[in-house]
Design a protein around this motif. Structure first.
Motif, mmCIF file in Angstrom:
data_model
loop_
_atom_site.group_PDB
_atom_site.id
_atom_site.type_symbol
_atom_site.label_atom_id
_atom_site.label_comp_id
_atom_site.label_asym_id
_atom_site.label_seq_id
_atom_site.Cartn_x
_atom_site.Cartn_y
_atom_site.Cartn_z
ATOM 1 N N LYS A 1 51.162 -75.813 -21.493
ATOM 2 C CA LYS A 1 50.656 -75.219 -22.732
ATOM 3 C C LYS A 1 51.595 -74.115 -23.223
ATOM 4 O O LYS A 1 51.904 -74.017 -24.413
ATOM 5 C CB LYS A 1 49.264 -74.645 -22.502
ATOM 6 N N ALA A 2 52.073 -73.276 -22.285
ATOM 7 C CA ALA A 2 52.981 -72.188 -22.658
ATOM 8 C C ALA A 2 54.308 -72.730 -23.173
ATOM 9 O O ALA A 2 54.888 -72.189 -24.134
ATOM 10 C CB ALA A 2 53.214 -71.271 -21.459
ATOM 11 N N LEU A 3 54.803 -73.801 -22.568
ATOM 12 C CA LEU A 3 56.060 -74.396 -23.034
ATOM 13 C C LEU A 3 55.917 -74.910 -24.458
ATOM 14 O O LEU A 3 56.832 -74.768 -25.279
ATOM 15 C CB LEU A 3 56.475 -75.541 -22.105
ATOM 16 N N ARG A 4 54.777 -75.494 -24.753
ATOM 17 C CA ARG A 4 54.570 -76.050 -26.083
ATOM 18 C C ARG A 4 54.375 -74.979 -27.144
ATOM 19 O O ARG A 4 54.740 -75.170 -28.305
ATOM 20 C CB ARG A 4 53.350 -76.976 -26.068
ATOM 21 N N GLU A 5 53.790 -73.858 -26.745
ATOM 22 C CA GLU A 5 53.442 -72.829 -27.728
ATOM 23 C C GLU A 5 54.483 -71.718 -27.832
ATOM 24 O O GLU A 5 54.398 -70.900 -28.745
ATOM 25 C CB GLU A 5 52.091 -72.220 -27.364
ATOM 26 N N ASN A 6 55.449 -71.665 -26.919
ATOM 27 C CA ASN A 6 56.404 -70.551 -26.896
ATOM 28 C C ASN A 6 57.837 -71.045 -26.821
ATOM 29 O O ASN A 6 58.662 -70.499 -26.094
ATOM 30 C CB ASN A 6 56.116 -69.631 -25.701
ATOM 31 N N THR B 1 59.396 -81.783 -22.212
ATOM 32 C CA THR B 1 58.284 -81.251 -23.000
ATOM 33 C C THR B 1 58.802 -80.354 -24.114
ATOM 34 O O THR B 1 58.389 -80.466 -25.268
ATOM 35 C CB THR B 1 57.325 -80.457 -22.100
ATOM 36 N N VAL B 2 59.729 -79.463 -23.760
ATOM 37 C CA VAL B 2 60.310 -78.550 -24.737
ATOM 38 C C VAL B 2 61.074 -79.326 -25.811
ATOM 39 O O VAL B 2 60.940 -79.058 -27.011
ATOM 40 C CB VAL B 2 61.231 -77.533 -24.041
ATOM 41 N N ALA B 3 61.867 -80.306 -25.381
ATOM 42 C CA ALA B 3 62.646 -81.093 -26.340
ATOM 43 C C ALA B 3 61.735 -81.846 -27.307
ATOM 44 O O ALA B 3 62.029 -81.959 -28.502
ATOM 45 C CB ALA B 3 63.543 -82.081 -25.588
ATOM 46 N N GLY B 4 60.584 -82.337 -26.802
ATOM 47 C CA GLY B 4 59.643 -83.034 -27.636
ATOM 48 C C GLY B 4 59.044 -82.143 -28.700
ATOM 49 O O GLY B 4 58.853 -82.556 -29.856
ATOM 50 N N PHE C 1 52.636 -85.011 -15.192
ATOM 51 C CA PHE C 1 52.625 -85.279 -16.638
ATOM 52 C C PHE C 1 53.553 -86.412 -17.088
ATOM 53 O O PHE C 1 53.546 -86.784 -18.263
ATOM 54 C CB PHE C 1 52.989 -84.006 -17.406
ATOM 55 N N GLY C 2 54.353 -86.944 -16.166
ATOM 56 C CA GLY C 2 55.217 -88.059 -16.524
ATOM 57 C C GLY C 2 56.477 -87.681 -17.253
ATOM 58 O O GLY C 2 57.179 -88.559 -17.775
ATOM 59 N N GLU C 3 56.793 -86.399 -17.310
ATOM 60 C CA GLU C 3 58.019 -85.936 -17.949
ATOM 61 C C GLU C 3 58.435 -84.608 -17.348
ATOM 62 O O GLU C 3 57.607 -83.876 -16.793
ATOM 63 C CB GLU C 3 57.825 -85.789 -19.461
ATOM 64 N N LEU C 4 59.735 -84.281 -17.452
ATOM 65 C CA LEU C 4 60.234 -82.999 -16.965
ATOM 66 C C LEU C 4 59.842 -81.878 -17.928
ATOM 67 O O LEU C 4 59.603 -82.129 -19.114
ATOM 68 C CB LEU C 4 61.756 -83.047 -16.823
ATOM 69 N N PRO C 5 59.801 -80.622 -17.447
ATOM 70 C CA PRO C 5 59.515 -79.502 -18.346
ATOM 71 C C PRO C 5 60.480 -79.447 -19.534
ATOM 72 O O PRO C 5 60.065 -79.163 -20.662
ATOM 73 C CB PRO C 5 59.661 -78.271 -17.446
ATOM 74 N N SER C 6 61.746 -79.735 -19.274
ATOM 75 C CA SER C 6 62.743 -79.707 -20.362
ATOM 76 C C SER C 6 62.447 -80.773 -21.402
ATOM 77 O O SER C 6 62.705 -80.578 -22.601
ATOM 78 C CB SER C 6 64.139 -79.905 -19.785
ATOM 79 N N ASN D 1 41.827 -75.284 -39.661
ATOM 80 C CA ASN D 1 42.395 -74.469 -38.591
ATOM 81 C C ASN D 1 42.593 -75.335 -37.355
ATOM 82 O O ASN D 1 41.855 -75.290 -36.398
ATOM 83 C CB ASN D 1 41.451 -73.305 -38.274
ATOM 84 N N THR D 2 43.586 -76.188 -37.382
ATOM 85 C CA THR D 2 43.916 -77.035 -36.256
ATOM 86 C C THR D 2 45.344 -76.748 -35.844
ATOM 87 O O THR D 2 45.957 -75.789 -36.276
ATOM 88 C CB THR D 2 43.734 -78.516 -36.615
ATOM 89 N N SER D 3 45.880 -77.610 -34.997
ATOM 90 C CA SER D 3 47.208 -77.370 -34.447
ATOM 91 C C SER D 3 48.263 -77.215 -35.536
ATOM 92 O O SER D 3 48.281 -77.951 -36.521
ATOM 93 C CB SER D 3 47.594 -78.530 -33.530
ATOM 94 N N GLU D 4 49.156 -76.239 -35.355
ATOM 95 C CA GLU D 4 50.224 -76.031 -36.330
ATOM 96 C C GLU D 4 51.256 -77.143 -36.282
ATOM 97 O O GLU D 4 52.105 -77.244 -37.166
ATOM 98 C CB GLU D 4 50.878 -74.671 -36.096
ATOM 99 N N ARG D 5 51.152 -78.007 -35.262
ATOM 100 C CA ARG D 5 52.073 -79.129 -35.187
ATOM 101 C C ARG D 5 51.730 -80.207 -36.201
ATOM 102 O O ARG D 5 52.509 -81.115 -36.439
ATOM 103 C CB ARG D 5 52.053 -79.726 -33.776
ATOM 104 N N ILE D 6 50.550 -80.119 -36.786
ATOM 105 C CA ILE D 6 50.160 -81.110 -37.788
ATOM 106 C C ILE D 6 50.888 -80.780 -39.091
ATOM 107 O O ILE D 6 50.631 -79.766 -39.716
ATOM 108 C CB ILE D 6 48.647 -81.108 -38.019
ATOM 109 N N SER D 7 51.809 -81.620 -39.477
ATOM 110 C CA SER D 7 52.617 -81.321 -40.656
ATOM 111 C C SER D 7 51.864 -81.617 -41.943
ATOM 112 O O SER D 7 52.100 -80.971 -42.965
ATOM 113 C CB SER D 7 53.912 -82.136 -40.612
ATOM 114 N N ARG D 8 50.996 -82.586 -41.930
ATOM 115 C CA ARG D 8 50.242 -82.923 -43.123
ATOM 116 C C ARG D 8 48.755 -82.952 -42.772
ATOM 117 O O ARG D 8 48.348 -83.587 -41.825
ATOM 118 C CB ARG D 8 50.654 -84.301 -43.647
#
Length: 366
Positions: free
Chosen positions: A315-320, A359-362, A352-357, A15-22
């Motif tokens: 966190k919200a940008l990454r999860e939503n 983060t979303v693109a990443g 954070f060293g990057e724009l909000p957009s 039960n870890t991050s869903e971003r982990i593909s393998r």
């Protein structure tokens, strides 16, 4: 403990991050505990084998690297700590954690490139030591500046704040109470383990360098020694070779106030909480709140609030990401009190060293 050659991979769905593909972990046939860590898009597990003993040792082969300090929150839970990390220094975050077990003694090596506010409680039934090991400024702990040779001691049930300096590296040594009590009696028969009233001890220079050298020889090794020597050095420090570092007399009330303010901010981040609202809710003046944050965390309540808002938005940008098809980034930011799009994007990138957009693109490309 046998070497890594006896390890075998197992398919797993932790039960870890869903971003982990393998997902996978390494396990020994006699493994009795597995602890998950995320590393480069995968889940790496550290495994203890059989019953802890002075001869057994396990370590992560490589440090876990984090691009977001909030990853350390998850990692710390699996190492027994209850810890909150909040980045307040500006710039893209980089951090690493290496975990080593030498019998029943756990040694963590942590390093961060940005200033953080850390609020931590050590594992139950343990005595823990925080040993800064990097050159330059170390930060502020419990309201006093960390000087060379300062070592923080945290008995079971303790709770503390640490505001780190940039590029700080430190060791965290976790020792079961029974084992450390035996080490104390080995130095002075009949002595009992007791909590110290201060937040830190200042070791003599030679003893401090010896402790750091022993820890450096232990971390990251599958087969490591040094446990007995380490306990002996720390026991001598606690029993009198070191000087106790007293905290300011006013500190207790200010620690409690910062703890309450931090809790109120966390509970009301989704409501766009402001510092005047925090002061009113806690029934203190803004000046009193300011002095408490400056004394304990070496920062202002406003800076702390804004960095928490930005972290919550990140966190919200990454999860939503899916929700952003119908909701703009600006609207999402406004939910957390960031109502000026221009200032928000500027402050977000500075922190954070990057724009909000970006983060979303990443997230979308991962």
């Amino acid at each position: 403990m046998s070497g890594a050659a006896n390890w075998r991979p197992f398919a797993s769905s932790p039960n870890t991050s869903e971003r982990i593909s393998r997902r996978f972990f390494l396990a020994h046939p006699q493994a009795n505990c597995a602890i998950p860590f995320e590393k480069r898009g995968k889940c790496v597990w550290i495994v203890t084998v059989g019953s802890p003993s002075e001869e057994s040792c396990f370590s992560l082969h490589e440090p876990n690297h984090a691009g977001d300090c909030r990853q350390f929150v998850d990692w710390s839970v699996h190492t027994g700590w209850q810890t909150d990390y909040q980045q307040i220094g500006r710039g893209a975050f980089e951090g690493a954690l290496t975990v080593t077990f030498a019998g029943d003694v756990q040694v963590n090596h942590c390093r961060f490139n940005r200033e953080l506010v850390i609020h931590a409680s050590p594992p139950e039934g343990s005595v823990s030591f925080v040993v800064p090991c990097s050159a330059g400024r170390r930060g502020v702990a419990q309201g006093f500046e960390l000087e060379p040779q300062h070592v923080l001691m945290a008995p079971s049930g303790a709770e503390g704040f640490l505001k780190t300096a940039e590029n700080l590296a430190y060791y965290v040594v976790v020792i079961p109470e029974g084992s450390f009590a035996r080490a104390l009696r080995g130095v002075s028969p009949g002595v009992e383990l007791r909590s110290r009233s201060g937040s830190a001890i200042s070791l003599p220079d030679a003893q401090y360098r010896s402790v750091v050298e022993i820890l450096g020889s232990m971390v990251g090794r599958l087969e490591c020694g040094g446990r007995v020597d380490l306990l002996d050095r720390l026991a001598h420090g606690v029993l009198g070779d070191a000087e106790e570092v007293p905290g300011p007399l006013r500190l207790r009330n200010r620690l409690q106030l910062v703890r309450r303010a931090k809790g109120y901010i966390e509970d009301h981040l989704n409501d766009g909480v402001t510092i005047p609202e925090v002061s009113e809710a806690l029934e203190v003046s803004r000046r009193t709140l300011e002095l408490a944050f400056r004394d304990v965390l070496d920062t202002s309540p406003l800076v702390y609030l804004r960095t928490r808002q930005l972290a919550k938005i990140r966190k919200a940008l990454r999860e939503n990401v899916a929700e952003l098809r119908s909701t703009s980034i600006s609207d999402l930011a406004a939910r957390f009190g960031q109502t000026h799009p221009g200032y928000f994007s500027r402050d977000y990138k500075a922190l954070f060293g990057e724009l909000p957009s970006e983060t979303v693109a990443g997230v979308r490309s991962s």
